[in-house]
Design an enzyme around this catalytic site. Structure first.
Site, PDB file in Angstrom:
ATOM      1  N   HIS A   1     -70.654 -26.371  40.674  1.00 36.37           N
ATOM      2  CA  HIS A   1     -70.899 -27.716  40.168  1.00 36.37           C
ATOM      3  C   HIS A   1     -71.338 -27.697  38.713  1.00 36.37           C
ATOM      4  O   HIS A   1     -72.212 -26.921  38.337  1.00 36.37           O
ATOM      5  CB  HIS A   1     -71.959 -28.405  41.036  1.00 36.37           C
ATOM      6  CG  HIS A   1     -71.874 -29.881  40.941  1.00 36.37           C
ATOM      7  ND1 HIS A   1     -72.471 -30.581  39.924  1.00 36.37           N
ATOM      8  CD2 HIS A   1     -71.224 -30.793  41.691  1.00 36.37           C
ATOM      9  CE1 HIS A   1     -72.201 -31.870  40.086  1.00 36.37           C
ATOM     10  NE2 HIS A   1     -71.450 -32.022  41.148  1.00 36.37           N
ATOM     11  N   PRO A   2     -70.741 -28.554  37.896  1.00 35.50           N
ATOM     12  CA  PRO A   2     -70.967 -28.473  36.444  1.00 35.50           C
ATOM     13  C   PRO A   2     -72.174 -29.226  35.918  1.00 35.50           C
ATOM     14  O   PRO A   2     -72.387 -29.256  34.707  1.00 35.50           O
ATOM     15  CB  PRO A   2     -69.688 -29.109  35.877  1.00 35.50           C
ATOM     16  CG  PRO A   2     -69.274 -30.087  36.908  1.00 35.50           C
ATOM     17  CD  PRO A   2     -69.689 -29.531  38.236  1.00 35.50           C
ATOM     18  N   CYS A   3     -72.980 -29.814  36.794  1.00 37.12           N
ATOM     19  CA  CYS A   3     -73.992 -30.718  36.236  1.00 37.12           C
ATOM     20  C   CYS A   3     -75.022 -30.019  35.359  1.00 37.12           C
ATOM     21  O   CYS A   3     -75.624 -30.636  34.502  1.00 37.12           O
ATOM     22  CB  CYS A   3     -74.679 -31.517  37.338  1.00 37.12           C
ATOM     23  SG  CYS A   3     -75.409 -30.507  38.603  1.00 37.12           S
ATOM     24  N   GLY A   4     -75.213 -28.720  35.553  1.00 32.37           N
ATOM     25  CA  GLY A   4     -76.206 -28.044  34.721  1.00 32.37           C
ATOM     26  C   GLY A   4     -75.611 -27.253  33.578  1.00 32.37           C
ATOM     27  O   GLY A   4     -76.331 -26.691  32.748  1.00 32.37           O
TER      28      GLY A   4
END
Lengths: 715, 229
Positions: B175-178
């Site tokens: 997941h790219p959120c960070g």
């Protein structure tokens, strides 16, 4: 592993082709079956792909991709094909028999299907087509049954190979680097790389390797065979793309290649090159060269005399079909579940590490009322990951309902209207198929609505049923549209000590509250009580028998909440309209309050915590756990209040609960039938005054007209 | 661009450039693996963008699992009992029958640009040698031991299953959120050693040095150190 049969060599054993079906092939087949083929089960021409072995420990496969199925010009191809040219995708023709039923699949005559494909290969050899387009030697067969309800695919490949009788024997088989001189080897490598790099020849899997006396090697098409004779050629080898990696066995393609060679050119001794690669270049250490000795079987000159064939793919060594189940990636319901879970997990990962998703998904919620509040609360709970929801309502969907009751559409109103409880359940399942939703069509018995003696039995039955519903759920939401309909549920919840949330609406004001714990111990809560007692948490001692510290229920409020008088304007009971925005606001608060209670270590026993330092160990990112939330759109304001339990409460006082437990129906019937019974029991007069005005509302309710669609109630 | 005011993201054009740099360095420094290929995405009719859209692809990476010793093998395929009748000959003497089956797991990796997060995202999937997809719990067994640690501890790195933006099938992704946060930290750390500018072409190289650890694809040191290219 070669068997010793006769002197002169052992039987040449070929490593069978292995199949590989990309998920995309099944997706495409499903889509074609549903949209194009329908019940038509005539055979479909497909294309397989393979490439020479490129890994010393792993064989390559005959691959089917979504592009293997015929292309429809009308279909827009939005999917990019990872195009490696024909380098790594040598096409071979195949045929697919996809049946309509599992029985038809098992009933397919595999023997004759194989024979039919073998015959095509045989004919191609005899007519010379196999020389022009050698890929036809690798013609394959696939039978399948696509079960589009369960998303499982039964399938079985066959790679027809013409059988030599007696079998071909091998005199010598060794790595190509040991067969050729180093000069020859270099030249062969260069020639092969050239063949592989040219887009004209990269997809041609069978070829001739001609080595001149000066060690110079050239690669030629099969049709140049005659031209390769003489001219001082030192040797001519028959080369092919070998998918197999094994050091002592050639791959399956050699079988039909040998059949071609001996049929067409009458050779009894054949030198062959099993061409294999490493990182995109010819690798003569892994490639094999061998000498095969063929006894041309009788009758092979005769086109009519088709040899026997073998080639059905083994499944882990056994002669059985394969089945693959792709529900997880194709079944929309399962995809919806993954997506929903992802959403919640993201919330937990990013913002609320102690979010207890397991608890949410296993808590059984009972919603009493499937109107404006019920519909919204149900949706909010589902969004929080609650999966077990029961809705109770005895009404039908009326024409004005869909506007404010978010689970219904116009269709639900037709033909007199569907039962709300059932329509709501159906709607929830359409939103999220994995929800376990149940509907109960039932009226809630109410005090002040006397019943005739004929009706007594059925009313008591309803009471009993409601009692069981409360017992069998973990949390109850009181979302009905009259005050008196909340009485029995509130009593039952107090009796069973269940988490209870009430939401009620005025014209422009609302109340959302959680009921305190029940007055008496139930066996479930003995543990919880003792834990709290041990922790000495003063704030949470909400269960003293005196009832003094217990938080109140909806009915306690009216008597013991003196601070309500300013905010709580007595509202006009004749008015049946509320501002549309109220129900969603109140429902959302109800759902959020519920989630917070679930995460509070003391659950139903939780007192009101003013600050987050007193949280008993877990994260409470939202701070307080209010008892009551009262809001008003008139000033867009909202406040939290506390009300303690009343000893004279008609719903949750120990007097009433004890009486209910002791007397059962002898308590319920008088409570329902005699307006003063409860008052006498607890010493209240309020209920009697309101009871007479409820008779008007009672009529409205049973008529199921437009006035029914707003959960208006006196606060 | 000055590192201190950079937000850790990159544009689609920068992604395309960085992808090229990454693929080139990979080919040079990591010859044990096949190269990353750039796949162009066909334009969708309703998208007005003039930019060339695409992603990096590395496919058919094979992982050989030791074959199970015990007889009770749990097969990912359901087996059916109906097959040939005993009369029929399914194989002949010339067919090689291998008794020892290694379980082979194959992996595909795509590096796709995320327009909403403005960072690259690693998509991956695994499958058996017959094409049947691997579930996440099976993939997790294939991940290197350090990866499990990284996944548990870091609130920035976790695996989710979502629909591949172009192939319309569920793939797994990190997941790219960070991503933008830790890319900024990474570049800040590197900038402390070298210049203060952000060499955006090297974005993917740095990005992969972190992400690759999770999936067990390590970047050789040579790729990281060569900043003069």
């Amino acid at each position: 592993m070669a068997k010793q049969e006769r002197s002169g060599g052992s039987i040449l054993q070929f490593s069978p082709f292995q199949s590989f079906v990309d998920e995309g092939f099944w997706h495409r087949l499903s889509s074609l079956k549903l949209n194009k083929f329908g019940i038509d089960d005539s055979p479909i021409a497909i294309t397989g792909f393979y490439a020479p072995c490129s890994h010393s420990q792993v064989s390559n496969h005959l691959t089917l991709l979504s592009e293997s199925l015929p292309c429809d010009e009308s279909e827009q191809s939005s999917v990019p094909a990872i195009s490696l040219g024909n380098r790594n995708r040598c096409s071979v023709p195949g045929i697919l028999y996809n049946t309509n039923t599992l029985e038809a699949y098992h009933a397919l005559d595999k023997k004759s299907l194989l024979k039919e494909e073998a015959k095509k290969i045989w004919e191609d050899i005899h007519t010379g087509k196999a020389v022009e387009d050698s890929a036809v030697l690798l013609r394959f067969l696939l039978i399948s049954f696509a079960d589009l309800k369960k998303w499982s695919f039964h399938y079985w490949f066959a790679f027809p190979a013409l059988v030599f009788d007696p079998p071909v024997t091998v005199v010598e088989l060794k790595p190509a680097s040991q067969w050729f001189t180093s000069e020859e080897a270099d030249s062969v490598s260069v020639a092969c790389n050239g063949w592989r790099n040219s887009s004209l020849t990269a997809g041609v899997p069978f070829f001739l390797v001609c080595i001149a006396s000066n060690s110079h090697a050239t690669i030629r098409h099969l049709k140049d065979w005659e031209a390769c004779q003489g001219d001082g050629r030192k040797q001519v080898l028959f080369g092919f793309y070998d998918p197999c990696h094994l050091p002592n066995n050639p791959g399956w393609p050699l079988r039909n290649f040998l059949a071609l060679i001996c049929s067409r050119w009458n050779l009894k001794t054949v030198h062959f090159l099993c061409y294999r690669e490493n990182r995109g270049f010819a690798d003569l250490g892994v490639s094999l060269v061998g000498e095969a000795v063929i006894t041309i079987p009788q009758g092979w000159r005769d086109l009519q005399c088709v040899p026997n064939a073998v080639g059905w793919e083994l499944n882990k060594g056994r002669h059985i079909s394969r089945v693959i189940n792709l529900a997880k990636s194709m079944d929309p319901a399962m995809l919806a579940i993954s997506a929903a879970d992802l959403n919640l997990k993201l919330m937990r990962w990013r913002a609320w590490p102690s979010l207890n998703l397991d608890e949410l998904s296993s808590t059984k919620c009972l919603l009493l009322g499937a109107g404006t509040l019920g519909c919204q609360v149900a949706r909010m709970l589902m969004a929080w990951g609650v999966r077990k929801i029961t809705l109770l309502d005895n009404g039908r969907v009326a024409m004005s309902n869909p506007l404010r009751q978010s689970l219904y559409t116009l269709d639900n109103c037709l033909n007199g209207g569907d039962f709300k409880a059932m329509a709501a359940v159906k709607s929830l399942k359409q939103i999220f198929p994995a929800v376990e939703a149940e509907g109960v069509v039932m009226a809630i018995p109410m005090p002040g609505h006397p019943v005739s003696s004929q009706e007594e039995e059925s009313v008591l039955e309803d009471c009993r049923r409601l009692h069981e519903l409360v017992e069998s759920h973990d949390a109850v939401f009181l979302l009905t549209d009259t005050r008196e309909s909340r009485w029995l549920p509130a009593l039952l919840c107090a009796n069973a000590n269940k988490i209870t949330i009430t939401a009620a609406l005025g014209f422009d004001s609302f109340l959302v509250m959680r009921h305190g714990s029940g007055p008496l111990n139930s066996s479930n809560d003995v543990k919880a009580e003792s834990e709290i007692a041990l922790s000495g948490d003063m704030d949470s001692l909400a269960l003293a028998d005196s009832g003094g510290e217990r938080l109140g229920c909806y009915f306690c409020n009216d008597v013991v909440a003196p601070t309500d008088s300013t905010a709580n304007r007595t509202l006009d009971q004749q008015c049946t309209v509320t501002r549309p925005g109220l129900a969603p606001i109140a429902s959302s608060l109800a759902a959020e309050l519920f989630v917070d209670i679930l995460h509070h270590p003391n659950g139903i026993f939780a007192g009101v915590i003013a600050d987050s330092t007193n949280s008993g160990g877990g994260d409470q990112p939202l701070g307080i756990l209010p008892h009551q939330i009262r809001g008003s759109l008139h000033q867009f304001s909202q406040m939290t209040l506390v009300g303690h339990a009343s000893e004279s409460c008609t719903a949750c006082s120990s007097t009433v609960i004890t009486e209910y437990r002791k007397k059962g129906k002898e308590f319920l019937l008088p409570a329902i039938n005699h307006p003063t019974y409860l008052e006498d029991l607890t010493g209240l007069t309020e209920l009697m005054k309101s009871a007479s005005s409820f008779k008007l509302d009672c009529n409205n309710e049973t008529d199921d007209d437009d006035d029914d669609d707003d959960d208006y109630v006196e606060l | 661009m000055d590192v201190s005011c950079w937000d850790g993201t990159l544009s689609l054009n920068e992604f395309s450039r960085a992808a090229r740099t990454f693929a080139e360095k990979w080919k040079i420094g990591n010859s044990a693996f096949p190269p990353w290929l750039w796949v162009n995405v066909p334009k969708r009719p309703f998208v007005a963008s003039q930019q060339v859209d695409g992603f990096l692809s590395l496919e058919n990476i094979c992982l050989i699992r030791p074959s199970k010793v015990c007889g009770a093998e749990v097969s990912h395929l359901e087996e059916e009992e109906t097959g040939f009748s005993e009369k029929e000959v399914a194989i002949d003497d010339a067919t090689l029958v291998l008794s020892n089956h290694h379980e082979m797991h194959y992996y595909d990796f795509h590096i796709v640009y995320s327009a909403s997060y403005r960072v690259p995202v690693l998509y991956f999937r695994g499958y058996y040698s017959d094409g049947c997809p691997l579930q996440l719990n099976e993939i997790e067994k294939d991940l290197p031991a350090c990866s499990a640690k990284v996944l548990l501890e870091s609130k920035w790195t976790f695996i989710t299953q979502e629909e591949h933006p172009y192939l319309n099938r569920p793939w797994y992704k990190l997941h790219p959120c960070g991503t933008s946060e830790w890319m900024k930290l990474l570049f800040l750390g590197e900038a402390a050693l070298a210049e203060k500018r952000v060499a955006i072409e090297l974005y993917l190289v740095s990005w992969f040095s972190v992400v690759g650890q999770v999936i067990g694809l390590r970047i050789p040191i040579e790729m990281m150190n060569d900043r003069t290219n």
